[in-house]
Design a protein around this motif. Structure first.
Motif: not given
Length: 67
Positions: A14-20, A22-25
């Motif tokens: 979940a934290s990896q998905v959130t970081m990805d 955030s980067k995309n945003t």
């Protein structure tokens, strides 16, 4: 112990998905800002072209309507 291992793995995923996301945003926001800046530059250049065209053709604008 399997419960905690699964929980740990789920949290890491979940934290990896959130970081990805955030980067995309952040990347999307940068691109949108660049597009806005490019549009401003295009508008400015178009306006300048219009001014120059008007200066060069201001004296002979009646010739097009003489017929």
């Amino acid at each position: 112990m399997a419960f905690f291992d699964t929980l740990k793995q789920n949290l890491m995923t979940a934290s990896q998905v959130t970081m990805d996301k955030s980067k995309n945003t952040a990347e999307i926001l940068k691109l949108k800002d660049q597009i806005r800046q490019d549009k401003r530059e295009i508008r400015s250049a178009t306006y300048k072209i219009g001014e120059i065209y008007q200066e060069l053709h201001s004296e002979n604008h009646e010739e097009a309507y003489e017929d």
